[in-house]
Design an enzyme around this catalytic site. Structure first.
Site, PDB file in Angstrom:
ATOM      1  CB  CYS A   1     -22.161  11.362  75.010  1.00  0.00           C
ATOM      2  SG  CYS A   1     -21.748  12.231  73.485  1.00  0.00           S
TER       3      CYS A   1
ATOM      4  CE  LYS B   1     -18.184   4.621  70.776  1.00  0.00           C
ATOM      5  NZ  LYS B   1     -19.586   4.569  70.438  1.00  0.00           N
TER       6      LYS B   1
HETATM    7  N1  LIG Z   1     -19.134  12.940  70.146  1.00  0.00           N
HETATM    8  C1  LIG Z   1     -20.279  12.260  70.072  1.00  0.00           C
HETATM    9  O1  LIG Z   1     -20.294  11.034  69.918  1.00  0.00           O
HETATM   10  C2  LIG Z   1     -21.587  12.976  70.171  1.00  0.00           C
HETATM   11  C3  LIG Z   1     -22.771  12.308  69.830  1.00  0.00           C
HETATM   12  C4  LIG Z   1     -23.979  12.984  69.913  1.00  0.00           C
HETATM   13  C5  LIG Z   1     -24.012  14.296  70.351  1.00  0.00           C
HETATM   14  N2  LIG Z   1     -22.843  14.915  70.707  1.00  0.00           N
HETATM   15  C6  LIG Z   1     -22.921  16.321  71.137  1.00  0.00           C
HETATM   16  O2  LIG Z   1     -22.498  17.140  70.063  1.00  0.00           O
HETATM   17  C7  LIG Z   1     -21.818  18.299  70.547  1.00  0.00           C
HETATM   18  C8  LIG Z   1     -20.426  18.375  69.928  1.00  0.00           C
HETATM   19  O3  LIG Z   1     -19.689  17.247  70.361  1.00  0.00           O
HETATM   20  P1  LIG Z   1     -18.303  16.830  69.679  1.00  0.00           P
HETATM   21  O4  LIG Z   1     -17.901  15.541  70.277  1.00  0.00           O
HETATM   22  O5  LIG Z   1     -18.424  16.967  68.193  1.00  0.00           O
HETATM   23  O6  LIG Z   1     -17.361  18.024  70.231  1.00  0.00           O
HETATM   24  P2  LIG Z   1     -15.882  18.415  69.766  1.00  0.00           P
HETATM   25  O7  LIG Z   1     -15.243  19.010  70.954  1.00  0.00           O
HETATM   26  O8  LIG Z   1     -15.246  17.267  69.061  1.00  0.00           O
HETATM   27  O9  LIG Z   1     -16.125  19.550  68.652  1.00  0.00           O
HETATM   28  C9  LIG Z   1     -16.593  20.832  68.930  1.00  0.00           C
HETATM   29  C10 LIG Z   1     -15.900  21.783  67.955  1.00  0.00           C
HETATM   30  O10 LIG Z   1     -16.542  23.060  68.016  1.00  0.00           O
HETATM   31  C11 LIG Z   1     -15.554  24.037  67.796  1.00  0.00           C
HETATM   32  N3  LIG Z   1     -16.105  25.338  68.245  1.00  0.00           N
HETATM   33  C12 LIG Z   1     -16.432  25.727  69.487  1.00  0.00           C
HETATM   34  N4  LIG Z   1     -16.949  26.966  69.473  1.00  0.00           N
HETATM   35  C13 LIG Z   1     -16.966  27.377  68.174  1.00  0.00           C
HETATM   36  C14 LIG Z   1     -17.393  28.542  67.494  1.00  0.00           C
HETATM   37  N5  LIG Z   1     -17.944  29.579  68.163  1.00  0.00           N
HETATM   38  N6  LIG Z   1     -17.250  28.605  66.155  1.00  0.00           N
HETATM   39  C15 LIG Z   1     -16.708  27.576  65.476  1.00  0.00           C
HETATM   40  N7  LIG Z   1     -16.302  26.432  66.050  1.00  0.00           N
HETATM   41  C16 LIG Z   1     -16.418  26.326  67.389  1.00  0.00           C
HETATM   42  C17 LIG Z   1     -14.367  23.544  68.581  1.00  0.00           C
HETATM   43  O11 LIG Z   1     -13.152  24.138  68.140  1.00  0.00           O
HETATM   44  C18 LIG Z   1     -14.425  22.047  68.265  1.00  0.00           C
HETATM   45  O12 LIG Z   1     -13.644  21.705  67.135  1.00  0.00           O
HETATM   46  C19 LIG Z   1     -21.814  18.158  72.075  1.00  0.00           C
HETATM   47  O13 LIG Z   1     -22.899  18.855  72.600  1.00  0.00           O
HETATM   48  C20 LIG Z   1     -21.994  16.671  72.280  1.00  0.00           C
HETATM   49  O14 LIG Z   1     -22.601  16.376  73.510  1.00  0.00           O
HETATM   50  C21 LIG Z   1     -21.631  14.305  70.608  1.00  0.00           C
END
Ligand SMILES: NC(=O)c1ccc[n+]([C@@H]2O[C@H](COP(=O)([O-])OP(=O)(O)OC[C@H]3O[C@@H](n4cnc5c(N)ncnc54)[C@H](O)[C@@H]3O)[C@@H](O)[C@H]2O)c1
Length: 465
Positions: free
Chosen positions: A263, A324
């Protein structure tokens, strides 16, 4: 309520499991069939403490299911969350919104009845407007509202963060959507978690402002750590001394190798780009991103300096690869840049991480992987602790000393006390504190010229040596 999560990664899966635990009926959708197959078998595709149990409990209760089929899950839903990735766009650092836009198009085709489409992914200001345009363009007949509900959970403590958030931010002008969001989060509301209702653009920007502020705090204390090294002060005491001031607060004041993860690096860059595009540049954040980027390699050079300035042919043990503890996430982890710096300097690298090994093996080249921390340090010329996993906090230092060729310990997370390490005869280098090597006392040194003072942090240590 019936909820569909589009995207079942760290955020989608944790949020989906928690909403199910609140009593809602949740379908987590992902386009990755391997992820869905594994979830259906009860095997978590990510490491997150407590997640497997929470998922199993709610699947058994019939409230949580997994699917690769977006359309039927969306057609049934009262609320559809977009929780897909928004990585940095190759080349310019803008947030890559292609997954969000693609999800919006797919959702549009499947909407039936009034549906709240909620963007949980971290997205630049104005993305909600675009999602609305995409859906309305594809389905002029659809009855829907697009809401921004950014997620603030931290990996490693994600379930607790979701269930006991400091606040919930909801951005919408639509009264029905507001009621639906209040109903979704009602169990937390009863727990006194404040819900901040605001405009969609404000909610979108709030997420970036929060991450940029936290990144700034980390970078600030890292620069103060460099100054502590140069002046003979102790950064941990400085952090405590300022953190006890309620206006400042003690969190995110731990000096270390620089922030990483999925992030902060991408979100600071995206904020910088958005701010430039709107003609309101965020110069503080621009500096934070630049300082943090150079710090990671500087930490690699610090390890080289601890080895006497030359690591060619030497083997360095790396303890901790994830950005982390308590996660298996290696995205933008400082360890990656540090390992590259060591390899560029001619070192051989041996690494161990409690949860990150499977991912690490896919992305790291020419690294030998160890079975555990002791196996990792065996026959090495220095060991560097990059991630503060609990199991690295209480190493048997006598054993470590006995296994190494040269007892050099570089503690980039300040988890050991100098006196303790010195007792075992280690040459100890920390961050923002004096080490054990026979160094000229920093306090005896006169201030350096500006050119010297501009040298990266890692070099500052060798100057102090
Ligand atoms: N990881 C964190 O700690 C965190 C915290 C707060 C916010 N975020 C935000 O949340 C969002 C997601 O982050 P994440 O870490 O969960 O990402 P990630 O990459 O772990 O997960 C995203 C998932 O979405 C799926 N995907 C993509 N397009 C798709 C579609 N059209 N239909 C169905 N599935 C689809 C992918 O296959 C993947 O499994 C980002 O914008 C990130 O910045 C993440």
């Amino acid at each position: 309520m019936r909820v569909t999560m589009v995207g079942s990664g760290y955020v989608g899966l944790v949020s989906g499991a928690c909403f199910a635990d609140f009593g809602h009926e949740v379908v987590c959708v992902d386009k990755d069939p391997a992820k869905i197959a594994s979830l259906r078998e009860g095997v978590m595709p990510i490491f997150e403490p407590g997640l497997a149990e929470l998922v199993a409990h709610n699947v058994k209760a019939g409230r949580l299911s997994f699917s690769t089929e977006l359309a039927p899950a969306v057609a049934e839903a009262d609320a559809v969350f977009i929780a897909v990735g928004t990585p940095s766009r190759r080349g310019d650092g803008h947030a890559d919104l292609s997954y969000v836009h693609a999800a919006a198009r797919e959702i549009a085709g499947a909407l039936t009845g009034y549906t709240v489409v909620v963007t949980k992914s971290t997205v630049p200001v104005g993305t909600g407007d675009e999602v609305e345009r995409i859906i309305a363009g594809a389905r002029p007949d659809a009855d829907f509202a697009v809401v921004s509900n950014p997620e603030f959970l931290r990996e490693g403590a994600a379930i607790d963060d979701f269930k006991r958030p400091d606040r919930i931010v909801v951005g919408t002008d639509d009264e029905r959507a507001r009621e639906a969001m209040a109903e979704l989060y009602r169990p937390l509301y009863l727990n006194q978690a404040p819900i901040l209702f605001t405009s969609r653009r404000t909610a979108e920007l709030t997420k970036y402002a929060a991450n940029a502020f936290l990144a700034t705090k980390i970078t600030f204390i890292n620069e103060i750590a460099d100054l502590c090294e140069a002046t003979g002060a102790d950064v941990q005491d400085v952090a405590r001394g300022i953190g006890l001031d309620n206006r400042i607060g003690s969190k995110f004041l731990h000096a270390g190798p620089g922030y990483g993860g999925s992030c902060f690096p991408k979100d600071t860059l995206a904020l910088i780009k958005t701010a430039q595009d709107f003609g309101a540049p965020t110069r503080i954040v621009e500096t934070v991103a630049a300082v943090n980027e150079s710090r990671k390699r500087a930490m690699g050079r610090r390890i080289v300096a601890a080895c006497g300035g030359d690591v060619r042919g030497k083997t360095i043990a790396i303890l901790g690869l994830t950005f982390k503890p308590n996660t298996d996430d290696l995205r933008d982890a400082p360890a990656l840049a540090i390992i590259q710096t060591l390899q560029d300097a001619g070192a051989k690298v041996r690494a161990y991480d409690p949860e990150g090994m499977a991912h690490a093996k896919k992305i790291l080249e020419n690294v030998s992987f160890a079975e555990d921390a002791y196996d990792c340090v065996t026959g090495t010329d220095a060991v560097a602790i990059i991630t503060e996993w609990n199991e690295f906090r209480a190493l048997d230092l006598e054993r470590v000393h006995g296994l190494m060729n040269h007892p050099v310990l570089v503690d980039l997370r300040n988890i050991y006390r100098r006196e303790e390490v010195a007792r075992y005869g280690f040459d100890y280098v920390a961050v923002g504190r004096q080490g054990t090597a026979k160094r000229r006392r920093a306090a005896d040194r006169t201030p350096r010229t500006s050119t010297e003072a501009d040298a990266p942090a890692g070099m500052a240590v060798s100057v102090a040596s």
